[in-house]
Design a protein around this motif. Sequence first.
Motif, PDB file in Angstrom:
ATOM      1  N   ASP A  35       4.103   8.787  -6.568  1.00  0.00           N
ATOM      2  CA  ASP A  35       2.873   8.729  -7.365  1.00  0.00           C
ATOM      3  C   ASP A  35       1.739   9.412  -6.595  1.00  0.00           C
ATOM      4  O   ASP A  35       1.144   8.834  -5.685  1.00  0.00           O
ATOM      5  CB  ASP A  35       2.523   7.267  -7.659  1.00  0.00           C
ATOM      6  N   LEU A  36       1.442  10.654  -6.957  1.00  0.00           N
ATOM      7  CA  LEU A  36       0.448  11.436  -6.225  1.00  0.00           C
ATOM      8  C   LEU A  36      -0.961  10.870  -6.350  1.00  0.00           C
ATOM      9  O   LEU A  36      -1.753  10.976  -5.409  1.00  0.00           O
ATOM     10  CB  LEU A  36       0.481  12.897  -6.675  1.00  0.00           C
ATOM     11  N   THR A  37      -1.274  10.255  -7.476  1.00  0.00           N
ATOM     12  CA  THR A  37      -2.608   9.667  -7.633  1.00  0.00           C
ATOM     13  C   THR A  37      -2.821   8.579  -6.583  1.00  0.00           C
ATOM     14  O   THR A  37      -3.855   8.546  -5.918  1.00  0.00           O
ATOM     15  CB  THR A  37      -2.782   9.089  -9.052  1.00  0.00           C
ATOM     16  N   ARG A  38      -1.848   7.711  -6.421  1.00  0.00           N
ATOM     17  CA  ARG A  38      -1.950   6.664  -5.394  1.00  0.00           C
ATOM     18  C   ARG A  38      -1.874   7.239  -3.987  1.00  0.00           C
ATOM     19  O   ARG A  38      -2.600   6.830  -3.091  1.00  0.00           O
ATOM     20  CB  ARG A  38      -0.838   5.620  -5.569  1.00  0.00           C
ATOM     21  N   ALA A  39      -0.981   8.201  -3.793  1.00  0.00           N
ATOM     22  CA  ALA A  39      -0.801   8.779  -2.461  1.00  0.00           C
ATOM     23  C   ALA A  39      -2.074   9.472  -1.986  1.00  0.00           C
ATOM     24  O   ALA A  39      -2.444   9.363  -0.810  1.00  0.00           O
ATOM     25  CB  ALA A  39       0.365   9.760  -2.468  1.00  0.00           C
ATOM     26  N   ARG A  40      -2.760  10.160  -2.884  1.00  0.00           N
ATOM     27  CA  ARG A  40      -3.963  10.915  -2.496  1.00  0.00           C
ATOM     28  C   ARG A  40      -5.070  10.025  -1.953  1.00  0.00           C
ATOM     29  O   ARG A  40      -5.936  10.509  -1.229  1.00  0.00           O
ATOM     30  CB  ARG A  40      -4.453  11.753  -3.666  1.00  0.00           C
ATOM     31  N   GLU A  41      -5.032   8.752  -2.268  1.00  0.00           N
ATOM     32  CA  GLU A  41      -6.010   7.822  -1.686  1.00  0.00           C
ATOM     33  C   GLU A  41      -5.848   7.752  -0.170  1.00  0.00           C
ATOM     34  O   GLU A  41      -6.784   7.400   0.533  1.00  0.00           O
ATOM     35  CB  GLU A  41      -5.847   6.431  -2.296  1.00  0.00           C
TER      36      GLU A  41
ATOM     37  N   ALA B 165       0.822  -1.221   0.000  1.00  0.00           N
ATOM     38  CA  ALA B 165       0.000   0.000   0.000  1.00  0.00           C
ATOM     39  C   ALA B 165       0.851   1.264   0.000  1.00  0.00           C
ATOM     40  O   ALA B 165       0.404   2.318  -0.465  1.00  0.00           O
ATOM     41  CB  ALA B 165      -0.927   0.003   1.213  1.00  0.00           C
ATOM     42  N   ALA B 166       2.064   1.203   0.507  1.00  0.00           N
ATOM     43  CA  ALA B 166       2.908   2.394   0.631  1.00  0.00           C
ATOM     44  C   ALA B 166       3.309   2.929  -0.740  1.00  0.00           C
ATOM     45  O   ALA B 166       3.510   2.177  -1.689  1.00  0.00           O
ATOM     46  CB  ALA B 166       4.155   2.063   1.449  1.00  0.00           C
ATOM     47  N   VAL B 167       3.419   4.245  -0.822  1.00  0.00           N
ATOM     48  CA  VAL B 167       3.832   4.922  -2.054  1.00  0.00           C
ATOM     49  C   VAL B 167       5.294   5.335  -1.890  1.00  0.00           C
ATOM     50  O   VAL B 167       5.624   6.198  -1.085  1.00  0.00           O
ATOM     51  CB  VAL B 167       2.942   6.161  -2.325  1.00  0.00           C
ATOM     52  N   TYR B 168       6.160   4.668  -2.646  1.00  0.00           N
ATOM     53  CA  TYR B 168       7.602   4.906  -2.572  1.00  0.00           C
ATOM     54  C   TYR B 168       8.104   5.822  -3.686  1.00  0.00           C
ATOM     55  O   TYR B 168       9.161   6.414  -3.574  1.00  0.00           O
ATOM     56  CB  TYR B 168       8.372   3.579  -2.662  1.00  0.00           C
ATOM     57  N   ASP B 169       7.343   5.920  -4.770  1.00  0.00           N
ATOM     58  CA  ASP B 169       7.832   6.586  -5.977  1.00  0.00           C
ATOM     59  C   ASP B 169       7.266   7.980  -6.210  1.00  0.00           C
ATOM     60  O   ASP B 169       7.482   8.565  -7.268  1.00  0.00           O
ATOM     61  CB  ASP B 169       7.548   5.711  -7.194  1.00  0.00           C
TER      62      ASP B 169
ATOM     63  N   ASP C  45       1.116  16.785  -1.041  1.00  0.00           N
ATOM     64  CA  ASP C  45       1.772  16.513  -2.319  1.00  0.00           C
ATOM     65  C   ASP C  45       3.267  16.801  -2.215  1.00  0.00           C
ATOM     66  O   ASP C  45       4.098  16.002  -2.663  1.00  0.00           O
ATOM     67  CB  ASP C  45       1.168  17.366  -3.438  1.00  0.00           C
ATOM     68  N   ASP C  46       3.610  17.926  -1.602  1.00  0.00           N
ATOM     69  CA  ASP C  46       5.031  18.275  -1.433  1.00  0.00           C
ATOM     70  C   ASP C  46       5.739  17.251  -0.546  1.00  0.00           C
ATOM     71  O   ASP C  46       6.856  16.831  -0.841  1.00  0.00           O
ATOM     72  CB  ASP C  46       5.177  19.670  -0.832  1.00  0.00           C
ATOM     73  N   LEU C  47       5.082  16.828   0.528  1.00  0.00           N
ATOM     74  CA  LEU C  47       5.667  15.837   1.429  1.00  0.00           C
ATOM     75  C   LEU C  47       5.927  14.523   0.690  1.00  0.00           C
ATOM     76  O   LEU C  47       7.006  13.941   0.802  1.00  0.00           O
ATOM     77  CB  LEU C  47       4.748  15.605   2.627  1.00  0.00           C
ATOM     78  N   VAL C  48       4.953  14.054  -0.075  1.00  0.00           N
ATOM     79  CA  VAL C  48       5.100  12.788  -0.809  1.00  0.00           C
ATOM     80  C   VAL C  48       6.253  12.883  -1.816  1.00  0.00           C
ATOM     81  O   VAL C  48       7.041  11.945  -1.956  1.00  0.00           O
ATOM     82  CB  VAL C  48       3.772  12.398  -1.503  1.00  0.00           C
TER      83      VAL C  48
ATOM     84  N   GLU D  11      15.380   6.801  -0.323  1.00  0.00           N
ATOM     85  CA  GLU D  11      15.251   5.373  -0.626  1.00  0.00           C
ATOM     86  C   GLU D  11      14.588   4.616   0.528  1.00  0.00           C
ATOM     87  O   GLU D  11      14.871   4.859   1.702  1.00  0.00           O
ATOM     88  CB  GLU D  11      16.646   4.795  -0.881  1.00  0.00           C
ATOM     89  N   ASN D  12      13.682   3.712   0.175  1.00  0.00           N
ATOM     90  CA  ASN D  12      12.969   2.839   1.120  1.00  0.00           C
ATOM     91  C   ASN D  12      11.994   3.574   2.039  1.00  0.00           C
ATOM     92  O   ASN D  12      11.629   3.058   3.090  1.00  0.00           O
ATOM     93  CB  ASN D  12      13.940   2.029   1.981  1.00  0.00           C
ATOM     94  N   LEU D  13      11.569   4.764   1.650  1.00  0.00           N
ATOM     95  CA  LEU D  13      10.590   5.521   2.431  1.00  0.00           C
ATOM     96  C   LEU D  13       9.263   5.509   1.694  1.00  0.00           C
ATOM     97  O   LEU D  13       9.169   5.980   0.564  1.00  0.00           O
ATOM     98  CB  LEU D  13      11.066   6.964   2.643  1.00  0.00           C
ATOM     99  N   GLY D  14       8.245   4.942   2.321  1.00  0.00           N
ATOM    100  CA  GLY D  14       6.943   4.823   1.690  1.00  0.00           C
ATOM    101  C   GLY D  14       5.856   5.550   2.459  1.00  0.00           C
ATOM    102  O   GLY D  14       5.648   5.295   3.649  1.00  0.00           O
ATOM    103  N   PHE D  15       5.153   6.452   1.787  1.00  0.00           N
ATOM    104  CA  PHE D  15       4.032   7.173   2.379  1.00  0.00           C
ATOM    105  C   PHE D  15       2.834   6.234   2.473  1.00  0.00           C
ATOM    106  O   PHE D  15       2.505   5.536   1.520  1.00  0.00           O
ATOM    107  CB  PHE D  15       3.675   8.385   1.507  1.00  0.00           C
ATOM    108  N   LEU D  16       2.173   6.224   3.620  1.00  0.00           N
ATOM    109  CA  LEU D  16       0.965   5.409   3.800  1.00  0.00           C
ATOM    110  C   LEU D  16      -0.303   6.251   3.854  1.00  0.00           C
ATOM    111  O   LEU D  16      -1.233   6.012   3.094  1.00  0.00           O
ATOM    112  CB  LEU D  16       1.059   4.577   5.077  1.00  0.00           C
TER     113      LEU D  16
END
Length: 131
Positions: free
Chosen positions: A33-39, A27-31, A52-55, A62-67
């Motif tokens: 991708d704002l479309t996925r992150a906004r979910e 589920a984490a967004v590593y890349d 958006d800026d944070l993501v 590296e290896n940091l994924g937004f949930l």
Amino acid sequence: MGKVSQEAKRAKMQASNERVVEARRKAAVYDGDLTRAREGYHVGAGWHAILDDLVKEFAEIENLGFLAAHEKSGGLRVSYLYDGDRQTDIDAIEKRAAARALVACWYCGQLGKLRQERWWRVRCEEHWSAE
């Protein structure tokens, strides 16, 4: 027999924990991708640019994924996965975003103020009556 039962329970708990961790990794967004992150943005539209800026900044580590992100007591809270050695950088990114959210209206992003009515909230003058 009691010992086998305890070992079986531990094995089941470990397997369950591993499934949860794997689901969070997927589920984490590593890349960035704002479309996925906004979910995972569980905040008003006024804070979306901040997130958006944070993501985007998270994607540079590296290896940091937004949930996910949500509001608590008027402030911004962020959930993420990380297993590296740049925690100080991550804390700084998170702190900047939280500081921006404390002065941005949750609804529209314009200059707002943290005040308490029933709950603590950051709103501009126009949106204080929108509740």
